[in-house]
Motif scaffolding. Structure first.
Motif, PDB file in Angstrom:
ATOM      1  N   ALA A   1     -14.438  36.139  -1.692  1.00 23.46           N
ATOM      2  CA  ALA A   1     -15.848  35.779  -1.863  1.00 23.46           C
ATOM      3  C   ALA A   1     -16.049  34.544  -2.751  1.00 23.46           C
ATOM      4  O   ALA A   1     -16.798  33.631  -2.370  1.00 23.46           O
TER       5      ALA A   1
ATOM      6  N   LYS B   1     -25.409  36.765   2.071  1.00 23.41           N
ATOM      7  CA  LYS B   1     -24.875  35.826   3.077  1.00 23.41           C
ATOM      8  C   LYS B   1     -25.493  34.430   2.952  1.00 23.41           C
ATOM      9  O   LYS B   1     -26.124  33.920   3.886  1.00 23.41           O
TER      10      LYS B   1
ATOM     11  N   ASN C   1     -22.146  36.374  -1.278  1.00 26.48           N
ATOM     12  CA  ASN C   1     -21.466  35.928  -0.069  1.00 26.48           C
ATOM     13  C   ASN C   1     -21.527  36.963   1.058  1.00 26.48           C
ATOM     14  O   ASN C   1     -21.848  36.636   2.189  1.00 26.48           O
ATOM     15  N   ASP C   2     -21.240  38.218   0.725  1.00 26.07           N
ATOM     16  CA  ASP C   2     -21.088  39.228   1.780  1.00 26.07           C
ATOM     17  C   ASP C   2     -22.394  39.944   2.108  1.00 26.07           C
ATOM     18  O   ASP C   2     -22.585  40.401   3.228  1.00 26.07           O
TER      19      ASP C   2
ATOM     20  N   SER D   1     -20.236  37.553  -6.869  1.00 26.07           N
ATOM     21  CA  SER D   1     -19.795  36.690  -5.765  1.00 26.07           C
ATOM     22  C   SER D   1     -19.779  37.433  -4.431  1.00 26.07           C
ATOM     23  O   SER D   1     -20.215  36.898  -3.411  1.00 26.07           O
ATOM     24  N   SER D   2     -19.301  38.675  -4.453  1.00 28.53           N
ATOM     25  CA  SER D   2     -19.302  39.446  -3.205  1.00 28.53           C
ATOM     26  C   SER D   2     -20.725  39.693  -2.741  1.00 28.53           C
ATOM     27  O   SER D   2     -21.025  39.646  -1.542  1.00 28.53           O
TER      28      SER D   2
END
Lengths: 718, 185
Positions: A627, A597, A593-594, A589-590
């Motif tokens: 996230a 993006k 998302n991070d 998930s990180s």
């Protein structure tokens, strides 16, 4: 005298009995939920992380120097008239105290709450010697009269209902007491104990800190009994472990600022009592108190030198590790510990009371990291519990056959992977779609609360050539750490990840020499095997020059990031390749998302109703909370939060096989909460949680689909 | 932190811990408060260790008017009789609403531990923002030799029966803090 099971069989029988105590379970569950809120209120606007770090540093500086701090304390306290003793173990401490009583012609003793005195079974000793000993803390008084030990470090009688207390107090006063009138019950203690305080010749207290540069001790209490215990009788005896020594007032205040907040959510307890030397006391010689302080070793000074376990001496006895433990709240402190209970109890019992008392309990840890997350002195409790389990096994002279076989299998990657392949073929007739049709005999009975998944026909590694994203000029080059469940049970999750990466132009490798992360071996306390496997994996991932190492399994992820460096430390340093792997490791998930993006416009926004389960090792291991929420929002689902969404699902690998009665209750709790949201999909970030929750939902026949975040994102992707 | 902020924080912290806070501009006003409170509660005795002769004289007169007995030393002989303890507080810790009581004297300890109601007079200039500011005070205090300091935050409490907060176990059931503003002590 308390009884603690000394065999696993007896321990399991006791767990089953504890699970039938509905009142206690309800109380402890409510407490667990309320505690989280009151703790968070108590630390609002404070730098909690900084405070925790301060305590850990202050304690770590003191632990190697306990005897130096002791010498300084002794000098200062003696100058103020205190007599200082050292006891090498509990028996010696008890003998010293009995001797003090004898020399001073003592008959009646009052005590304020002291875990150290519980540790030495002081009351039993003094009573045998003919002294009248009365506990004056309300909870301690109650359990003393019931001949029980404390079931919680801070709230010793939390397992009892008002009705049980009402009945007891009716007996004590020979008068019917109304159990609904709790104020009335408290008044009974005030009234009954006041003459006892006044008549006592000796008062025994513990000590929350002993301040070396002044020779003063501090007592942190709420009821006011410790003040009376240290004021009214002509003799005061304080019993403390060596670990209570701190250098100065500033260090004591660091503890004071965090202890009540972390224990009960209070900014400060009603009373903090600081005592130095022989204060005024009219009935004492020359109007002065007779004061003795006993410092208890009982293994502490040896612990202080232990490279792994010294950390446990950081403990300030707040009890929070029990407050948040999903097992404690189910079975209570009389089952989950010996004298010291909860996570810290699982460790301290071995050192203070011996492996006989620890053998049953020490295996009973989910490794859910809840305790570690709230420990005010940042003790890595789950890691130490596994190490103490290893120690008990070693001292017992051998490991169980099941453990040795698993260890052997996981250590040899080729053998393990060949075995998985063979198992996939052989299970054919026993499967029912994605589930196992009939459970093997050892998994029957208690274990049928969830359906177990079948091993996939083809593993992720079998199909990797076809699955690998086809990208040119990738923006990122990553490796996937599959993990056992991701490779052999749920390859579809890894495939979903590969498809997403292809869409976002990310190249993915699946290094074939990777193996199980080794966490299961650590759970079985096979520390040597865990080290071997960790080293194999580091080697497998070091060859490629990856930007990130992504895993869909939060448990593998947190094991790699946090435990690999601990396991593979050489001469006090973490080797560069180990550190690089740990640094590059990121959860799915990180990463999406991070790093990648992803954006809302990438998704279809169908608005299906979902809820989310935070895997323990994501939220507490990798400390990721935002996230997954950001991804669900971008995916445009209708998200409804479950109650207690961050509490463990009860899987924890072999734990759920060893302690199915606990695992069953935990997953039921999770699924009840998920059901209450009305969601049709339950999303999570760990194949282990998927196994537990999907299997549980299937066994209950629920209309709830359990999916990994990667699958949901792919389904929602335009 | 301005003195206004410190006072506000002290008040909030104390009230959160179930203490009652009231202002007083002179010691006479504080004495009147304690005497009236004792009467309201149906108490008939008061102990006031640590008051100087002038204060004790004023207290004795105020008690006499309302039929309250001001207990003499030694309090050890009258431990079961103390309704109200009327004392100074040495310091206040604003962020937790805590009183710091110099309890070296046994009389002082008996009064503040065994009374039903404790009324403490806290000079506002002696309130510090947080306990950090008291490190020096504590260290100095213990340099002298034996000593006994009490941090008191609200009345005595327990939650040992079903976690239900109940006030007044072994210590005072009520704590009143009078903020004395006027620089008097």
């Amino acid at each position: 005298m308390i009884h603690t099971p000394e065999t696993e069989k007896e321990f399991k029988a006791q767990i089953k009995k504890s699970l039938e105590k509905d009142f206690m379970r309800k109380t402890l569950t409510n407490f667990s939920v309320a505690y989280r809120q009151s703790r968070s209120n108590a630390f609002a606007n404070l730098d909690l992380e900084g405070m925790r770090e301060d305590i850990a540093c202050m304690k770590d500086a003191g632990i190697p120097n306990l005897t130096v701090l002791f010498d300084e304390f002794k000098k200062n306290a003696e100058a103020a008239g205190t007599i200082i003793h050292v006891a090498k173990d509990g028996d010696e401490a008890n003998r010293i105290i009995a001797q003090i009583a004898k020399e001073n012609g003592v008959k009646r003793i009052v005590k304020s709450k002291s875990m150290t005195a519980e540790e030495t079974f002081l009351n039993d000793h003094l009573e045998k010697d003919g002294y009248e000993v009365v506990e004056t803390d309300l909870g301690e008084w109650i359990i003393q009269m019931r001949h029980e030990g404390p079931s919680h470090m801070v709230m010793p009688a939390i397992h009892l209902s008002r009705y049980q207390v009402g009945e007891l107090f009716s007996d004590v006063t020979a008068k019917k007491q109304d159990p609904e009138d709790i104020e009335g019950l408290v008044r009974v203690a005030r009234k009954e104990l006041r003459p006892t305080f006044i008549a006592a010749d000796m008062g025994i207290s513990g000590g929350n800190f002993a301040i070396a540069d002044s020779g003063a001790i501090g007592l942190v209490t709420n009821e006011g009994n410790a003040r009376l215990t240290t004021t009214l009788p002509r003799v005061h005896v304080a019993l403390m472990g060596f670990d209570k020594l701190v250098p100065d007032v500033s260090a004591a205040m660091k503890i004071l600022k965090i202890l009540p907040r972390n224990a009960t959510g209070q900014a400060l307890t009603s009373y903090v009592t600081w005592i130095k030397g022989t204060n005024e006391c009219a009935p004492g010689p020359e109007g002065k108190k007779i004061q003795h302080m006993i410092f208890l070793d009982n293994g502490r000074l040896a612990l202080a030198k232990d490279p792994i376990f010294a950390e446990v001496l950081r403990c300030i006895r707040c009890g929070a590790c029990a407050n948040v433990c999903p097992i404690y709240r189910m079975v209570g402190g009389h089952t989950f510990g010996h004298v010291y209970i909860g996570a810290i109890g699982l460790i301290l019992t071995t050192f203070f009371h011996g492996k006989e008392k620890a053998r049953g309990i020490v295996k009973c840890c989910l490794n859910c990291q809840s305790c570690k997350g709230v420990c005010p002195s940042k003790i890595d409790l789950p890691f130490l519990i596994k190490n103490v389990y290893a120690k008990v096994q070693e001292e017992d002279g051998g490991k169980p056959l099941k453990t040795r076989l698993t260890s052997l299998l996981l250590k040899n990657r080729r053998l393990f992977h060949t075995t998985m392949k063979a198992a996939a073929k052989m299970q054919g007739p026993a499967t029912d779609g994605p589930y196992v049709r009939h459970l093997p005999n050892f998994l029957m009975g208690d274990h049928n609360f969830r359906r177990l998944p079948a091993i996939a026909d083809r593993s992720l590694r079998d199909d990797w050539k076809q699955v690998k994203p086809k990208v040119t000029n990738p923006t990122l080059k990553v490796a996937l750490f599959g993990g056992c469940a991701g490779d052999f049970i749920y390859p579809e999750q890894g495939k979903a990840f590969a498809k997403l990466c292809e869409a976002y132009n990310v190249s993915v490798d699946y290094p074939m020499d990777q193996s199980c992360c080794g966490l299961p071996t650590m759970m079985m306390a096979q520390m040597d095997t865990a080290k071997d496997i960790a080293a194999q994996n580091v080697k497998a991932f070091t060859a490629g020059d990856y930007d990130y190492i992504v895993t869909l399994c939060a448990s593998c992820g947190s094991h790699i990031k946090e435990n690999f460096p601990k396991l593979l430390t050489k001469k006090g340093a973490v080797p560069a390749d180990v550190k690089a792997m740990a640094d590059k490791l990121i959860d799915f998930s990180s990463f999406m998302n991070d790093v990648v993006k992803v954006k809302s416009e990438d998704f279809m926004n169908l608005g299906r109703k979902v809820t989310y389960h935070y895997p323990c090792h994501l939220v507490r291991g990798l400390e990721v909370t935002e996230a997954p929420m950001a991804l669900l929002e971008k995916a445009g689902v209708n998200y409804v939060e479950s109650n207690e969404s961050q509490v463990c699902c009860g899987f924890s690998g072999s734990f759920s096989v060893d302690f199915p009665m606990i695992s069953k209750n935990m997953v039921a709790h999770k699924l009840d909460n998920a059901e209450a949201t009305g969601a049709t999909t339950l999303v999570t970030d760990c194949p282990g949680c998927v196994l537990q929750l999907r299997g549980g939902a299937e066994a209950r026949g629920m209309n709830l689909t359990v999916k990994h975040m990667a699958e949901v994102l792919l389904e929602e992707k335009k | 932190m301005s003195q206004g902020d410190i006072l506000q924080s002290m008040k909030e912290g104390s009230e959160k811990a179930q203490a009652v806070v009231a202002p007083a501009t002179t010691l006479e006003e504080a004495i009147a408060y304690a005497v009236n409170l004792t009467v309201q509660e149906g108490g008939t005795t008061m102990a006031a260790p640590g008051m100087d002769d002038a204060a004790r004289k004023a207290l004795s007169a105020a008690c006499g008017e309302k039929g309250i007995t001001l207990l003499d030393s030694p309090l050890r002989a009258q431990m079961t009789k103390i309704h109200t303890a009327f004392t100074w507080a040495d310091r206040g810790i604003a962020d937790t609403g805590t009183l710091v009581l110099n309890s070296d004297s046994e009389e002082f300890r008996i009064a503040t531990m065994l009374s039903e109601t404790h009324v403490a007079v806290l000079p506002v200039d002696n309130i510090v923002p947080s306990m950090d500011a008291l490190e020096g005070y504590m260290t100095e205090h213990f340099k002298k030799g034996p000593g006994y300091i009490a941090f008191v935050t609200g009345p005595s409490r327990t939650a040992d029966i079903e976690r239900i907060l109940t006030i007044g176990v072994h210590g005072p059931k009520r704590l009143h803090i009078l903020f004395l503003d006027g620089g008097e002590k």
